[in-house]
Scaffold this motif. Sequence first.
Motif, mmCIF file in Angstrom:
data_model
loop_
_atom_site.group_PDB
_atom_site.id
_atom_site.type_symbol
_atom_site.label_atom_id
_atom_site.label_comp_id
_atom_site.label_asym_id
_atom_site.label_seq_id
_atom_site.Cartn_x
_atom_site.Cartn_y
_atom_site.Cartn_z
ATOM 1 N N LEU A 136 0.804 -1.144 -0.059
ATOM 2 C CA LEU A 136 0.071 -0.118 0.017
ATOM 3 C C LEU A 136 1.102 1.063 -0.071
ATOM 4 N N ILE A 137 0.855 1.955 -1.140
ATOM 5 C CA ILE A 137 1.831 3.118 -1.281
ATOM 6 C C ILE A 137 1.458 4.198 -0.446
ATOM 7 N N GLU A 138 2.464 4.733 0.271
ATOM 8 C CA GLU A 138 2.188 5.732 1.366
ATOM 9 C C GLU A 138 2.288 7.282 0.493
ATOM 10 N N GLU A 139 3.303 7.325 -0.355
ATOM 11 C CA GLU A 139 3.674 8.381 -0.926
ATOM 12 C C GLU A 139 4.199 8.292 -2.126
ATOM 13 N N VAL A 140 3.853 9.073 -3.125
ATOM 14 C CA VAL A 140 4.560 9.551 -4.549
ATOM 15 C C VAL A 140 5.815 10.235 -4.422
ATOM 16 N N GLY A 141 7.058 9.960 -4.388
ATOM 17 C CA GLY A 141 8.265 10.822 -4.259
ATOM 18 C C GLY A 141 8.793 11.146 -5.618
ATOM 19 N N ARG A 142 9.790 11.978 -5.647
ATOM 20 C CA ARG A 142 10.319 12.214 -7.009
ATOM 21 C C ARG A 142 11.859 12.121 -6.848
ATOM 22 N N LEU A 143 12.557 11.348 -7.933
ATOM 23 C CA LEU A 143 13.708 11.475 -7.957
ATOM 24 C C LEU A 143 14.646 12.819 -7.823
ATOM 25 N N ARG A 144 15.406 12.890 -6.932
ATOM 26 C CA ARG A 144 16.076 14.425 -6.798
ATOM 27 C C ARG A 144 17.334 14.076 -7.572
ATOM 28 N N ARG A 145 18.265 13.160 -7.171
ATOM 29 C CA ARG A 145 19.406 13.243 -7.811
ATOM 30 C C ARG A 145 19.761 11.429 -8.035
ATOM 31 N N ILE A 146 20.628 11.339 -9.029
ATOM 32 C CA ILE A 146 21.109 9.807 -8.820
ATOM 33 C C ILE A 146 22.631 9.771 -9.254
ATOM 34 N N GLU A 147 23.212 9.148 -8.577
ATOM 35 C CA GLU A 147 24.751 9.135 -8.775
ATOM 36 C C GLU A 147 25.029 7.602 -9.198
ATOM 37 N N SER A 148 25.591 7.674 -10.331
ATOM 38 C CA SER A 148 26.327 6.235 -10.783
ATOM 39 C C SER A 148 27.461 5.988 -10.672
ATOM 40 N N ARG A 149 27.818 4.565 -10.337
ATOM 41 C CA ARG A 149 29.080 4.450 -10.259
ATOM 42 C C ARG A 149 29.222 2.767 -10.736
ATOM 43 N N GLY A 150 29.153 2.835 -12.008
ATOM 44 C CA GLY A 150 29.195 1.485 -12.789
ATOM 45 C C GLY A 150 27.778 0.784 -12.324
ATOM 46 N N GLU A 151 27.768 -0.369 -11.835
ATOM 47 C CA GLU A 151 26.514 -0.994 -11.532
ATOM 48 C C GLU A 151 26.298 -0.663 -9.915
ATOM 49 N N LEU B 7 15.312 0.330 -11.325
ATOM 50 C CA LEU B 7 15.855 1.396 -10.681
ATOM 51 C C LEU B 7 16.896 2.105 -11.681
ATOM 52 N N LYS B 8 17.637 1.198 -12.402
ATOM 53 C CA LYS B 8 18.820 1.525 -13.257
ATOM 54 C C LYS B 8 18.243 2.495 -14.451
ATOM 55 N N GLY B 9 17.009 2.557 -14.534
ATOM 56 C CA GLY B 9 16.387 3.362 -15.678
ATOM 57 C C GLY B 9 15.952 4.790 -15.354
ATOM 58 N N LEU B 10 15.946 4.952 -13.968
ATOM 59 C CA LEU B 10 15.366 6.221 -13.440
ATOM 60 C C LEU B 10 15.972 7.542 -13.871
ATOM 61 N N LYS B 11 15.297 8.473 -13.966
ATOM 62 C CA LYS B 11 15.933 9.811 -14.209
ATOM 63 C C LYS B 11 15.542 10.859 -13.355
ATOM 64 N N PRO B 12 16.349 11.732 -13.000
ATOM 65 C CA PRO B 12 15.939 13.103 -11.956
ATOM 66 C C PRO B 12 14.556 13.633 -12.516
ATOM 67 N N GLY B 13 13.692 13.677 -11.469
ATOM 68 C CA GLY B 13 12.182 14.091 -11.719
ATOM 69 C C GLY B 13 11.388 13.215 -11.801
ATOM 70 N N GLU B 14 11.750 11.848 -12.076
ATOM 71 C CA GLU B 14 10.649 10.918 -12.298
ATOM 72 C C GLU B 14 9.980 10.509 -11.106
ATOM 73 N N HIS B 15 8.688 9.975 -11.024
ATOM 74 C CA HIS B 15 8.066 9.963 -9.726
ATOM 75 C C HIS B 15 8.259 8.483 -9.208
ATOM 76 N N VAL B 16 8.276 8.094 -8.128
ATOM 77 C CA VAL B 16 8.447 6.923 -7.497
ATOM 78 C C VAL B 16 7.597 6.536 -6.300
ATOM 79 N N ALA C 182 -4.422 7.389 -8.834
ATOM 80 C CA ALA C 182 -4.301 8.719 -8.672
ATOM 81 C C ALA C 182 -3.312 8.870 -7.747
ATOM 82 N N GLU C 183 -3.010 7.622 -6.879
ATOM 83 C CA GLU C 183 -2.224 8.010 -5.571
ATOM 84 C C GLU C 183 -0.946 7.223 -5.879
ATOM 85 N N THR C 184 -0.556 6.717 -6.936
ATOM 86 C CA THR C 184 0.759 5.946 -7.191
ATOM 87 C C THR C 184 1.322 6.481 -8.363
ATOM 88 N N ALA C 185 2.476 6.120 -8.660
ATOM 89 C CA ALA C 185 3.318 6.604 -9.812
ATOM 90 C C ALA C 185 2.947 5.821 -11.064
#
Length: 222
Positions: free
Chosen positions: A5-20, A72-81, A168-171
């Motif tokens: 049961l999803i509590e909240e839809v957040g947004r990806l603020r930043r993603i730092e990649s270090r290989g995998e 998760l590897k395909g997420l981009k900043p600003g996306e809903h999660v 309405a309440e999920t990504a």
Amino acid sequence: MFTGLIEEVGRLRRIESRGEALLLTVSARKVLEGVKLGDSIAVNGVCLTVVAYDGAGFSADVMPETYRHTNLKGLKPGEHVNLERAMLAGGRFGGHIVQGHVDGTATIVSRTPEANAVVFRLRPDRQHLLRLVVPQGSITLDGISLTVVSVDRTAGTLAVSIIPHTLAETALAHKQAGDTVNVENDILGKYIDHLLHERQGRSSQETAASGLTEAKLREFGF
């Protein structure tokens, strides 16, 4: 453990990649209530550990194994999660048992309105995931506890019907055909399937060790 049961839809603020390996920073509010370092928060159905937080969000590491088996590897900043905190022992159990251990991903094939609902048809990227999908059984998609409405094993797809509140309440509201979701099969089905295969494997080994073969069984009239 989670409930789906999803509590909240957040947004990806930043993603730092270090290989995998990844470090995700997610903007959130509700799931920060009472948060501590080391707490578990499911992000799109993936159980992650909080390694840092502030008043506007939290950060979590993604290890290579999780990178390879989730979207998760395909997420981009600003996306809903989708976000859900681990379930409290005294909390209501409104969904089903969700571990946050994703089995693989599925691609949305179609999104079709049906009266007040929307039917999503999906194709798992690894077809063996369908073996554990049961019509009217439970499944978790991007962390959402859902009921399977149909399975087409010939086409290799499954379908779920989404009510307006869930949409309405999920990504999931932002997902279209071609997008991917994380899949976690029902834990009960996974354990039963594993035990049956283990038992079958042991029976075959025991039969071989005893010298009992199919030809010998036929010889004795079986």
